[in-house]
Design a protein around this motif. Sequence first.
Motif, PDB file in Angstrom:
ATOM      1  N   GLU A  19       0.875  -1.153   0.114  1.00 44.38           N
ATOM      2  CA  GLU A  19       0.070  -0.089   0.054  1.00 44.38           C
ATOM      3  C   GLU A  19       0.895   1.290  -0.123  1.00 44.38           C
ATOM      4  OE1 GLU A  19      -4.212  -1.173   1.831  1.00 44.38           O
ATOM      5  OE2 GLU A  19      -2.639  -0.775   3.254  1.00 44.38           O
ATOM      6  N   LYS A  20       1.882   1.094   0.836  1.00 35.76           N
ATOM      7  CA  LYS A  20       2.912   2.568   0.757  1.00 35.76           C
ATOM      8  C   LYS A  20       3.641   2.630  -0.523  1.00 35.76           C
ATOM      9  CE  LYS A  20       3.818   2.431   5.753  1.00 35.76           C
ATOM     10  NZ  LYS A  20       4.884   2.084   6.733  1.00 35.76           N
ATOM     11  N   ALA A  21       3.993   1.647  -1.099  1.00 37.51           N
ATOM     12  CA  ALA A  21       4.468   1.697  -2.534  1.00 37.51           C
ATOM     13  C   ALA A  21       3.451   2.125  -3.672  1.00 37.51           C
ATOM     14  CB  ALA A  21       5.096   0.226  -3.136  1.00 37.51           C
ATOM     15  N   ASN A  22       2.283   1.945  -3.359  1.00 30.12           N
ATOM     16  CA  ASN A  22       1.205   2.370  -4.290  1.00 30.12           C
ATOM     17  C   ASN A  22       0.799   3.708  -4.296  1.00 30.12           C
ATOM     18  OD1 ASN A  22      -0.989   1.896  -6.064  1.00 30.12           O
ATOM     19  ND2 ASN A  22      -2.473   2.299  -4.347  1.00 30.12           N
ATOM     20  N   GLU A  23       1.062   4.331  -2.684  1.00 30.49           N
ATOM     21  CA  GLU A  23       0.708   5.570  -2.513  1.00 30.49           C
ATOM     22  C   GLU A  23       1.817   6.477  -3.105  1.00 30.49           C
ATOM     23  OE1 GLU A  23       0.976   6.295   1.815  1.00 30.49           O
ATOM     24  OE2 GLU A  23      -0.920   4.789   2.071  1.00 30.49           O
ATOM     25  N   ALA A  24       3.225   5.861  -3.462  1.00 35.07           N
ATOM     26  CA  ALA A  24       4.302   6.569  -4.232  1.00 35.07           C
ATOM     27  C   ALA A  24       4.119   6.427  -5.701  1.00 35.07           C
ATOM     28  CB  ALA A  24       5.472   6.051  -3.787  1.00 35.07           C
ATOM     29  N   MET A  25       2.863   5.647  -6.126  1.00 31.78           N
ATOM     30  CA  MET A  25       2.635   5.471  -7.492  1.00 31.78           C
ATOM     31  C   MET A  25       3.702   4.532  -7.980  1.00 31.78           C
ATOM     32  SD  MET A  25       0.732   9.084  -8.476  1.00 31.78           S
ATOM     33  CE  MET A  25       0.463   8.655 -10.368  1.00 31.78           C
ATOM     34  N   ALA A  26       4.306   3.734  -7.475  1.00 30.74           N
ATOM     35  CA  ALA A  26       5.599   3.114  -7.610  1.00 30.74           C
ATOM     36  C   ALA A  26       5.219   1.671  -8.272  1.00 30.74           C
ATOM     37  CB  ALA A  26       6.584   2.905  -6.661  1.00 30.74           C
ATOM     38  N   ILE A  27       4.075   1.254  -8.142  1.00 31.76           N
ATOM     39  CA  ILE A  27       3.834  -0.212  -8.584  1.00 31.76           C
ATOM     40  C   ILE A  27       3.584  -0.421 -10.115  1.00 31.76           C
ATOM     41  CG2 ILE A  27       2.147  -2.195  -8.264  1.00 31.76           C
ATOM     42  CD1 ILE A  27       1.411  -1.457  -5.433  1.00 31.76           C
ATOM     43  N   ASP A  28       4.296  -1.291 -10.460  1.00 30.79           N
ATOM     44  CA  ASP A  28       4.646  -1.645 -11.942  1.00 30.79           C
ATOM     45  C   ASP A  28       3.628  -2.768 -12.223  1.00 30.79           C
ATOM     46  OD1 ASP A  28       4.864  -1.770 -14.789  1.00 30.79           O
ATOM     47  OD2 ASP A  28       6.556  -2.815 -14.637  1.00 30.79           O
ATOM     48  N   ILE A  29       3.976  -3.905 -11.207  1.00 34.01           N
ATOM     49  CA  ILE A  29       3.017  -5.128 -11.354  1.00 34.01           C
ATOM     50  C   ILE A  29       2.526  -5.783 -10.148  1.00 34.01           C
ATOM     51  CG2 ILE A  29       2.943  -7.725 -12.172  1.00 34.01           C
ATOM     52  CD1 ILE A  29       5.324  -6.918 -14.059  1.00 34.01           C
ATOM     53  N   LEU A  30       1.536  -5.900  -9.751  1.00 32.67           N
ATOM     54  CA  LEU A  30       0.627  -6.189  -8.656  1.00 32.67           C
ATOM     55  C   LEU A  30       0.258  -7.576  -8.785  1.00 32.67           C
ATOM     56  CD1 LEU A  30      -0.502  -5.483  -5.756  1.00 32.67           C
ATOM     57  CD2 LEU A  30      -2.497  -5.312  -6.884  1.00 32.67           C
ATOM     58  N   LEU A  31       0.889  -8.560  -7.836  1.00 34.56           N
ATOM     59  CA  LEU A  31       0.266 -10.146  -7.825  1.00 34.56           C
ATOM     60  C   LEU A  31      -0.434 -10.271  -6.584  1.00 34.56           C
ATOM     61  CD1 LEU A  31       3.647 -11.703  -8.931  1.00 34.56           C
ATOM     62  CD2 LEU A  31       2.051 -10.681 -10.274  1.00 34.56           C
ATOM     63  N   ILE A  32      -1.858 -10.607  -6.866  1.00 35.81           N
ATOM     64  CA  ILE A  32      -2.620 -10.718  -5.590  1.00 35.81           C
ATOM     65  C   ILE A  32      -3.701 -11.998  -5.661  1.00 35.81           C
ATOM     66  CG2 ILE A  32      -4.499  -9.478  -6.454  1.00 35.81           C
ATOM     67  CD1 ILE A  32      -4.917  -8.222  -3.854  1.00 35.81           C
ATOM     68  N   SER A  33      -3.609 -12.631  -4.735  1.00 36.93           N
ATOM     69  CA  SER A  33      -4.469 -14.029  -4.583  1.00 36.93           C
ATOM     70  C   SER A  33      -6.062 -13.700  -4.402  1.00 36.93           C
ATOM     71  CB  SER A  33      -3.950 -14.939  -3.536  1.00 36.93           C
ATOM     72  OG  SER A  33      -4.966 -15.917  -3.388  1.00 36.93           O
ATOM     73  N   ASP A  34      -6.808 -14.593  -5.045  1.00 35.55           N
ATOM     74  CA  ASP A  34      -8.065 -14.411  -5.131  1.00 35.55           C
ATOM     75  C   ASP A  34      -8.734 -14.825  -4.108  1.00 35.55           C
ATOM     76  OD1 ASP A  34      -7.932 -17.113  -5.329  1.00 35.55           O
ATOM     77  OD2 ASP A  34      -8.938 -17.615  -7.251  1.00 35.55           O
ATOM     78  N   GLU A  35      -7.896 -15.652  -2.971  1.00 37.90           N
ATOM     79  CA  GLU A  35      -8.557 -16.044  -1.685  1.00 37.90           C
ATOM     80  C   GLU A  35      -8.744 -14.696  -0.940  1.00 37.90           C
ATOM     81  OE1 GLU A  35      -5.707 -18.031   1.224  1.00 37.90           O
ATOM     82  OE2 GLU A  35      -7.014 -19.544   0.443  1.00 37.90           O
ATOM     83  N   LEU A  36      -7.927 -13.491  -1.205  1.00 39.86           N
ATOM     84  CA  LEU A  36      -8.166 -12.355  -0.189  1.00 39.86           C
ATOM     85  C   LEU A  36      -9.500 -11.606  -0.689  1.00 39.86           C
ATOM     86  CD1 LEU A  36      -4.518 -10.774  -0.830  1.00 39.86           C
ATOM     87  CD2 LEU A  36      -5.319 -12.204   1.136  1.00 39.86           C
TER      88      LEU A  36
END
Length: 384
Positions: A300-317
């Motif tokens: 989330e902090k990396a996202n606040e800095a608009m730094a995320i190029d690729i996000l990998l996230i599990s459908d379980e969440l």
Amino acid sequence: MKLLHKDIEKDNAGQVTLMPEEAEDMWHTYNLLQVGDSLRASTIRKVQTESVTGSVGSSRVRTTLTVCVETIDFDSQACQLRVKGTNIQENQYVKMGAYHTIELEPNRKFTLAKKIWDSVVLDRIEQACDPAQKADVAAVVMQEGLANVVLVTPAMTLLRAKVEVTIPRKRRGSCTQHDKALERFYEAVMQAILRHVNFDVVKCILVASPGFVKDQFISYLFREAVRQDSKVLLENRPKFMLVHSSSGHKYSLKEILCDPTVTSRLSDTKAAGEVKALEDFYKMLQHEPDRAFYGLAHVEKANEAMAIDILLISDELFRHQDVATRSRYVRLVDSVRDNAGTVRVFSSLHVSGEQLNQLSGVVAILRFPIADLSEPEDSSSDEE
């Protein structure tokens, strides 16, 4: 999956009517359902009746019920989905507020209503209803006397057949018993492939084993195909691909999908894409740790800095029971997409998804390094 009707308002409330068509659609349905949703479907209810004479009998009647969802059970092997909840619409057989369990099954439509249809759920419907998203990879993971025939679909890894045959050891001067048992084993594996692999859809059939088992099996398979004049096998011969694996057990599938020759052949399949994306994350974590983060708070902090190029996230969440926590993951996905990042939602029923869940289910590869995020404890220790 067929989308029969969609009625979603501007405030994102509304309902959709869907028709699951195959086993994998039950997994998509499981991911669409949440506690508090309203589900309307045809079901069977046991009803007690009292005759004029006072005798009590019971009969099973088919009726359509609308329940408020309370518990959701999914059997991944049988692909069966049971939803328990309380009746919220008047019905001649079931009182208001009475509990009922609806079994959802293929080729029977259902209507799902939600107070909020978020972007992740809508993406899931789009993915489920895309006719191109089918089981395009099959794998036969084998060793002497054991074979697992597996279908790798975009959403899950399905074990379709397990073949076990006792193979006696070779004896000095006589290999007859060993060879006969081996032939019986290869015949059983061949029949399992013909029964469970749809060659019209599957782009590639991986045959993996330690040693020369795979080579001996392929020789047997096409020798028999010629003898029996099996056109389906002979025409699809180019789709078979031999790969090394350390064992004939299902868990060797991850090792097979990581093989560079396999990833190049399966570059357009979702499962291979997930494996490669996770491999890229591990490489980044090793060589440039300031550009690879895992865990919700750091990501989330990396996202606040608009730094995320690729996000990998599990459908379980996204199946989290707490609405606020679930909304937090949805906001993260939406924000990364708004910032021109790529989001890959991993299936927890794939080997790569299981691995991602061990890393808290959410990881990110960054566009540029952010040093201070990866060592949050250091600043406090320096002050001391």
